[in-house]
Scaffold this active site. Structure first.
Site, PDB file in Angstrom:
ATOM      1  N   ASP A  23      18.657   1.340  35.295  1.00 58.28           N
ATOM      2  CA  ASP A  23      17.702   2.198  36.005  1.00 58.28           C
ATOM      3  C   ASP A  23      18.185   2.457  37.423  1.00 58.28           C
ATOM      4  O   ASP A  23      18.020   3.556  37.959  1.00 58.28           O
ATOM      5  CB  ASP A  23      16.320   1.535  36.119  1.00 58.28           C
ATOM      6  CG  ASP A  23      15.642   1.308  34.799  1.00 58.28           C
ATOM      7  OD1 ASP A  23      15.965   2.019  33.833  1.00 58.28           O
ATOM      8  OD2 ASP A  23      14.771   0.419  34.746  1.00 58.28           O
TER       9      ASP A  23
ATOM     10  N   HIS B 139      15.343  -2.199  35.151  1.00 56.29           N
ATOM     11  CA  HIS B 139      16.497  -2.524  34.316  1.00 56.29           C
ATOM     12  C   HIS B 139      17.755  -2.261  35.159  1.00 56.29           C
ATOM     13  O   HIS B 139      17.739  -1.421  36.064  1.00 56.29           O
ATOM     14  CB  HIS B 139      16.596  -1.625  33.086  1.00 56.29           C
ATOM     15  CG  HIS B 139      15.448  -1.702  32.137  1.00 56.29           C
ATOM     16  ND1 HIS B 139      14.293  -0.977  32.321  1.00 56.29           N
ATOM     17  CD2 HIS B 139      15.294  -2.389  30.971  1.00 56.29           C
ATOM     18  CE1 HIS B 139      13.467  -1.218  31.316  1.00 56.29           C
ATOM     19  NE2 HIS B 139      14.044  -2.071  30.483  1.00 56.29           N
TER      20      HIS B 139
END
EC number: 5.3.1.5
Length: 438
Positions: free
Chosen positions: A103, A100
């Site tokens: 992340d 993501h």
């Protein structure tokens, strides 16, 4: 600096090895059905569970003490996390990863900071990929963790939240394109509702349809050649999510004319939460022409939530892989380990133990599924079971040769009295077991 100094590169040692840091079944270049294992499986390690999750749950704080999760400057920690991630991927011998946006880069305190931080980290990820040969299976945007998304992203009652989500997806799609990702995933973590008392279902569905159309338009504008994938899930964190399962997604795609543009990324644990088997969800997606990719994990049958454990059932994964092979294998997708170690698995080496064991499960499942395809007893039985539909009468029915009235007249005139035939379920279960437990 090495983040995993006690771990050497994981290699294939064969079935007799008792090392937890060696492959017993995953021989990356071994050819199965004419293609190397690595090309069949296209396995990926995920960034979020492996490098972001701190070991927290609803009843306690994080138990892990990863060096990249300590207190400090967010960008410096993100840089260290990327270094740790690519050391891990390289030592594990896995070919792909997934992430993501938030992340890999700190979100910051403004949309401007988000954009700048993410751009800097994409530069670094690109260099890491070039140096290591690791590839991006898919990217996505986290449009569910920040409190602004409490009522959803694309389905939010506030159009400015819709726009903010659009900015994140725009950025993550562009990053995925630049990093040569094979797919872009859309998981609607909070695209759903808690109560119908404050929810306009028709409006929210229309918002989702418009958002997905914009995503498709942007894909073509930037020339992204991979697949767009919706990841179905029935609930959690919302009470009810709009992308409940593969069949629900199929209906949504057809409603908005997106059936040729978007496929599904099927997660095993999401399938069971929806009351389906993993096998069912894959077979359904294949039959509907929307199968794309897999999130490989498992749930605990005694828990009604998403436990994201590593896959460990050769039986389950053999049947899943059998369906995928029968459908021609992955095109752009792969097996992404959306799996995390348990909260009590405190040591960094546990990350390797979980992935090595799961990669072996998939490799063994691939071999068993390939044997099933080569001597396809299941297909032979299905062909026999449905043989009547290949005869002139069955073909005429399917091609529109009968109306309901003429079909009824045919039954009356010929005094039809068809009898039930055994489905041979027990026989076929035994056939599958013989392939798996050879």
């Amino acid at each position: 600096m090495s983040y995993f100094p006690t771990v050497d590169k994981v290699i294939y040692e064969g079935p007799d090895s008792d090392s937890p840091l060696a492959f017993r079944h995953y021989d990356a270049d071994k050819r199965v059905l004419g293609k190397p294992m690595r090309e069949h499986l296209r396995m990926a390690a995920c960034y979020w569970h492996t490098f972001v999750w701190p070991g927290a749950d609803m009843f306690g704080v994080g138990t892990f003490k990863r060096p990249w999760q300590r207190a400090g400057d967010p960008m410096e920690l993100a840089i260290g996390k990327a270094e740790a991630a690519f050391e891990f991927f390289s030592k594990l011998g896995i070919d792909y990863y997934s992430f993501h946006d938030t992340d890999v880069a700190p979100e910051g305190s403004s949309i401007k900071e988000y954009r700048n931080n993410f751009a800097q980290m994409v530069d670094r990820l690109e260099r890491h990929q070039e140096q290591s040969g690791i590839k991006l299976l898919w990217g996505t945007a986290n449009c569910f963790s920040n409190p602004r998304f409490a009522a959803g992203a694309a389905s939010n009652p506030d159009p400015e939240v819709f726009a903010y989500a659009g900015a994140q997806v725009f950025s993550a799609m562009n990053a995925t394109q630049r990093l040569k990702g094979s797919n872009y995933v859309l998981w609607g973590g909070r695209e759903g509702y808690e109560t119908l008392l404050n929810t306009d279902l028709k409006r929210e569905r229309e918002q989702l349809g418009r958002f997905m159309r914009m995503v498709v338009e942007h894909k073509h504008k930037i020339g992204f050649k991979g697949d767009l994938l919706i990841e179905p899930k029935p609930q959690e964190p919302t009470k009810h999510q709009y992308d409940y399962d593969s069949a629900t997604v199929f209906g949504f795609l057809h409603q908005y004319g997106l059936q040729d543009e978007i496929k599904v990324n099927i997660e095993a644990n999401h399938a069971t939460l929806a009351g389906h088997s993993f096998h069912h969800e894959i077979a359904t997606a294949v039959s509907l022409g929307i199968f794309g990719s897999i999130d490989a994990n498992r749930g605990d049958p005694q828990n009604g939530w998403d436990t994201d454990q590593f896959p460990n059932s050769v039986e389950e994964m053999t049947l899943a892989t059998y369906e995928i092979l029968k459908a021609g294998g992955f095109t752009h997708g792969g097996y992404n380990f959306d799996s995390k170690v348990r909260r009590q698995s405190l040591d960094d080496v546990d990350l390797f133990h979980g992935h090595v064991a799961a990669m072996d499960v998939l490799a063994l499942s691939l071999e068993r599924a390939a044997a099933m395809v080569q001597n396809d007893k299941l297909q032979q039985f299905k062909d026999q079971r449905y043989a009547g539909w290949q005869q002139p009468f069955g073909q005429s029915v399917l091609s529109g040769g009968f109306s309901l009235a003429s079909l009824a007249e045919h039954a009356f005139a010929n005094e039809l009295n068809p009898q039930a035939v055994s489905g041979r379920q027990e026989l076929l279960e035994g056939v599958v077991n013989r392939f798996i437990y050879t």
